[in-house]
Write a protein that holds these residues in place. Structure first.
Motif, mmCIF file in Angstrom:
data_model
loop_
_atom_site.group_PDB
_atom_site.id
_atom_site.type_symbol
_atom_site.label_atom_id
_atom_site.label_comp_id
_atom_site.label_asym_id
_atom_site.label_seq_id
_atom_site.Cartn_x
_atom_site.Cartn_y
_atom_site.Cartn_z
ATOM 1 N N ARG A 222 -16.473 10.029 -27.039
ATOM 2 C CA ARG A 222 -17.569 9.816 -27.992
ATOM 3 C C ARG A 222 -18.523 11.002 -28.102
ATOM 4 N NH1 ARG A 222 -15.991 6.345 -30.915
ATOM 5 N NH2 ARG A 222 -14.908 4.620 -29.962
ATOM 6 N N HIS A 223 -18.559 11.824 -27.089
ATOM 7 C CA HIS A 223 -19.620 12.827 -27.061
ATOM 8 C C HIS A 223 -19.102 14.194 -27.483
ATOM 9 C CE1 HIS A 223 -23.046 15.151 -25.517
ATOM 10 N NE2 HIS A 223 -23.716 14.015 -25.636
ATOM 11 N N LEU A 224 -19.979 14.979 -28.084
ATOM 12 C CA LEU A 224 -19.620 16.311 -28.546
ATOM 13 C C LEU A 224 -19.155 17.195 -27.389
ATOM 14 C CD1 LEU A 224 -19.720 17.698 -31.319
ATOM 15 C CD2 LEU A 224 -21.901 18.684 -30.652
ATOM 16 N N MET A 225 -19.786 17.002 -26.223
ATOM 17 C CA MET A 225 -19.386 17.797 -25.055
ATOM 18 C C MET A 225 -17.918 17.541 -24.717
ATOM 19 S SD MET A 225 -20.752 19.930 -22.946
ATOM 20 C CE MET A 225 -20.011 20.829 -21.613
#
Lengths: 360, 519
Positions: A222-225
């Motif tokens: 889910r996260h950009l990282m």
């Protein structure tokens, strides 16, 4: 003639089916090996895979399962993030040792004071110890472009020497009449990582492992990282184009895997192991690499792979004890598992076609 | 006169696509025969079958009237078939002579080979120093290494795959002189291209392929370029519309751009400077490998430099990373689609996030809205007519043209103030190329500044308001594109480097003398 044909997109079905097929093939090939050794193959497979979970003495083994799987999962989840980004931290074993030393040292510094803050502080110290140790290869890579595989691996042996020095020197139990090894943290309530529910093997390290699985899953999906981690591993140039800062990524991935490995070390030293000793480490850091790949670098996969790996260890030990199967055969059995898994990987990316010889 | 090579009913199918379907044609001795077709028409598969790299499913070939079915390139070479590939198979870290020697069955001693290379290359107007490292050579010079390697085998049939894509106009003329000389000596040439004017200038016969089938044969000297194009594409081509607009303010200024360090065998940019106005297309021509990648990276922010070397609306941004430049309206589309502009194994949705997450608001506190990202990918697919099952498809599953439309669309739809594209239509079929050029022109008409880096000079003349040439890391001063002749452009691109026109008689003698000594 057998031909391999590259699939346009990796097969979703085979990505998940190959681990199961690999386990089945390992049972078949392992069974043949056990039969060749003159043991009953069905009994051996049952002893390894069935008895520890549902057998007569399962009440004992089941607890062991989580005790063994916890650190494997915790370390493997951290490693998998780096591996996905193409950052190869092979030295989790060293970070695990350093986490144990840092965490135990903090606990022992408070001895014999009792307070609820001691254990959380020890966990923090464990994470810091693992992170600092992982920062050495990270910074050398970022500043001087050294190879993190070599540096992190070699630091394992440095950490082992440091562990021995600590067990014999600063952390030695002053009341032990010169014997090496620290005080037993299990006998120091504020610093001990005791079983949360009797007989389950569930301790704070296992809880941490489950939390790490959930966090890693969210981060990666889910996260950009997490997106940047996957991007950097799959195509580094596209990652640079996409604005991924390679330095930050190396520091993050090495730091995160170091922190988790360090925490695993602390949970082990304060719990199942109990004390800093010369040979406290038992190879979890290396086995976790196998677990990470067995779980396809996917957090949920790692959770299952960690449990499976722990099962083969415990079942393997049981098989050695009850059936007198040699330890080397058990190791070969575990090797088969990895071999079949990696070998069957080809099914995810390729389609197998049986063809007759092509027309000239 | 019997034909040198005849093909009868050659068919080759790959899963999901018939690359060649019942292809037949013949090449006479001393003929330069054109194989004309768009990208993906099956030209490469066909010549790979002739060169023994691919086995046909059915059909027959005859060489000198005898059955010819090479099992591998070595067999083809032994029968006198040589090939110059579009992508060179040279080792950058080895010298010219070593590279040539590696491709020979039993190479003569290095000293003798060097002498042969020097003499043959001079005789054919392609001078080469056999001691130089291939990594230090220009693309044109590397092609000479490949050609000389073929010539040393004394081929009866020379296959050339898109040979002029890496040459300046002057170099093309010299290459043609060399090919005409070979033809005069009786060598047949199979010349693969999609450049119509070249084929009309050079070739004696042409076979036109479309979707794997022969759709026409003609004498290209008797046909117009428009006729050839129509046969190749199957319909009349849409030429992009251009509405000339008064240039606006200067948006992007590049000044004193010099590469601080370059990758091995890369090109160092030397004090590059230019300005681009709003609503303008600046075309930057030049053979690939002359600093194009380095220039794009410096503008996109993948390589950083002193802050004042790149200025956007007066703000110094040379020290800013790609994302900071994107926020300010400066976008880029690199040349390499797979692995640079897009991640091959990721879905189109993920690839839309790659460079679009900031300007399209696809994240909040670092969390990606995958639904919204999918919507953005769908918009790109719809507006740019990307042929794909859907946004969940992996980038590598798309054809080159479709992925290129996706990549250009991703940047164009983000409404950039400045867009830099490198080789926007490389390897893209004619219809998709026209669509991409139109999108770039529309973007400029809407007030953006567009920089098109390309080695396709026709393309640049079609879209550019001003034209500059990049050669060995130096950028010429931009000039208005209108009224520029090919010759002027060629001179801007560094002219003929040090190529030399073929010396006919001399070449003959030298080659004969070598043949006597060969076992």
């Amino acid at each position: 003639m057998i031909r391999l044909e590259k699939r346009p997109t990796p097969s979703r079905f085979w990505t998940w089916a190959t681990p199961i097929l690999a386990v089945l093939l390992t049972m078949v090939a392992g069974g043949l090996m056990f039969a060749a050794l003159g043991k009953n193959p069905f009994l051996a497979i049952k002893t390894i895979f069935y008895d520890p979970v549902l057998g007569e003495f399962a009440f004992y083994y089941r607890g062991q399962l989580l005790v063994k799987a916890g650190p494997l999962i915790l370390i493997a989840v951290g490693l998998a993030m780096g591996f996905k980004a193409g950052i190869w931290n092979i030295g989790a074993e060293g970070q695990y040792i350093m986490g144990a030393i840092f965490g135990a040292a903090v606990g022992l510094a408070f001895y014999p004071a009792e307070s609820w803050v001691i254990f959380p502080l020890m966990v923090l110290a464990g994470a810091v110890g693992g992170t600092l140790w992982a920062m050495i290869p990270a910074i050398l890579k970022v500043r001087f472009n050294t190879n993190e595989i070599l540096v992190s691996l070699l630091l394992v042996y440095v950490a082992e020497q440091l562990l021995a020095a600590m067990a014999l020197g600063p952390l030695r139990n002053p009341d032990a009449a010169g014997f090496p090894g620290s005080r037993n943290l299990q006998q120091y309530p504020s610093a001990s990582n005791s079983e949360l529910f009797a007989g389950t093997g569930m301790h704070w390290g296992v809880v941490a492992a489950f939390i790490a699985v959930i966090f890693a899953y969210i981060l990666l999906s889910r996260h950009l990282m997490g997106f940047h981690i996957r991007l950097a591993g799959q195509s580094p140039r596209a990652a640079r184009f996409g604005g991924v800062n390679p330095t930050a990524l190396v520091v993050f991935c090495m730091g995160a895997s170091g922190a988790l490995a360090g925490m695993a070390g602390l949970f082990e030293v304060a719990g199942p192991a109990g004390q800093i000793s010369i040979d406290f480490n038992s190879g979890y850091g290396f086995t976790a690499i196998i677990v990470a790949f067995l779980g396809r670098l996917h957090p949920i996969g790692i959770l299952l792979a960690g449990l499976l790996m722990a099962l083969t260890y415990i079942g393997g030990e049981a098989a050695q004890a009850t059936l007198q199967i040699p330890a080397a055969a058990i190791q070969a059995f575990q090797g088969m598992l990895l071999f079949f898994l990696l070998g069957l990987d080809v099914l995810a990316n390729y389609r197998i076609r049986l063809t007759r010889e092509g027309v000239a | 006169m019997t034909d040198l090579l005849t093909l009868e009913g050659l068919t080759k199918a790959y899963p999901g696509v018939v690359a060649n379907d019942d292809v037949s044609f013949a090449i006479a001795p001393g003929e330069i025969h054109a194989l004309l077709g768009e990208n993906g028409a099956g030209k490469s598969t066909l010549v790979k079958m002739i060169y023994g790299l691919v086995k046909p499913d059915s059909g027959r070939m005859q060489l000198h009237g005898a059955p010819f079915a090479p099992a591998e390139p070595r067999a083809a070479r032994a029968s006198g078939v040589a090939m110059v590939f579009q992508h060179f198979s040279l080792f950058e870290a080895l010298t010219v002579a070593e590279n040539v020697g590696l491709g020979m069955e039993n190479p003569p001693p290095m000293r003798e080979l060097s002498r042969e290379i020097r003499e043959v290359s001079h005789a054919y107007g392609l001078p080469l120093d056999p001691r130089r490292l291939v990594g230090d050579l220009s693309a044109g010079e590397r092609q000479r290494v490949e050609i000389v390697r073929c010539l040393l085998q004394d081929p009866k049939l020379l296959i050339m795959d898109e040979p002029t894509s890496v040459l300046t106009p002057q170099e093309v003329e010299i290459l043609f002189a060399t090919l005409n000389k070979l033809k005069a000596e009786g060598t047949s040439i199979l010349y693969i291209s999609h450049k119509l004017e070249e084929i009309r200038a050079l070739c004696d016969g042409a076979t036109i392929l479309r979707r794997g089938k022969v759709v026409g044969r003609c004498d290209p000297r008797q046909s117009t370029a428009a006729e050839l194009a129509e046969m190749m594409v199957g319909s009349a081509l849409h030429r992009p519309d251009r509405k000339p607009a008064a240039p606006g303010d200067v948006v992007l200024q590049v000044a004193g751009l010099t590469s601080e360090h370059v990758e091995a065998f890369g090109t160092r940019l030397q004090n590059v400077g230019f300005e681009v106005h709003a609503g303008e297309v600046l075309g930057i021509g030049g053979v690939a490998g002359n600093g194009q990648d380095e220039l794009l990276s410096a503008i996109s922010g993948e390589t950083l430099g002193p802050s004042e070397t790149v200025r956007l609306r007066g703000e110094s941004i040379g020290h800013l990373a790609p994302n900071a430049r994107r926020v300010r309206g400066l976008l880029a589309a690199p040349e390499e689609r797979l692995g640079h502009a897009a991640a091959p194994d990721m879905s189109l949705t993920e690839n839309a996030v790659l460079s679009g997450w900031q300007r399209q608001d696809l994240t909040q506190q670092g969390f990606v809205f995958w639904g919204k990202a999918r919507g953005f990918a769908e918009t790109i697919i719809k507006s740019f007519d990307v042929r794909t099952p859907g946004p969940g498809t992996a980038a590598r599953a798309l054809s080159g043209g479709n992925l290129q439309k996706f990549v250009i669309g991703r940047e164009v739809l983000q409404r950039p103030d400045v867009l830099v594209v490198n080789q926007p239509t490389w390897g893209v079929d004619a219809a998709a190329a026209a669509a991409i050029r139109q999108a770039l022109l529309d973007l400029a008409a809407g007030g953006a500044a567009v920089i098109v880096i390309s080695q396709d000079l026709d393309e640049l003349l079609e879209v550019s308001d001003r034209f500059a040439a990049l050669n060995a890391g130096y950028l010429s001063a931009p000039r208005p594109a209108e009224g520029l002749t090919m010759e002027q452009i060629g001179l801007m691109l560094g002219g003929a480097h040090d190529m030399d026109v073929a010396h006919t008689d001399e070449a003959h003698k030298i080659k004969d003398s070598y043949e006597e000594h060969r076992p």
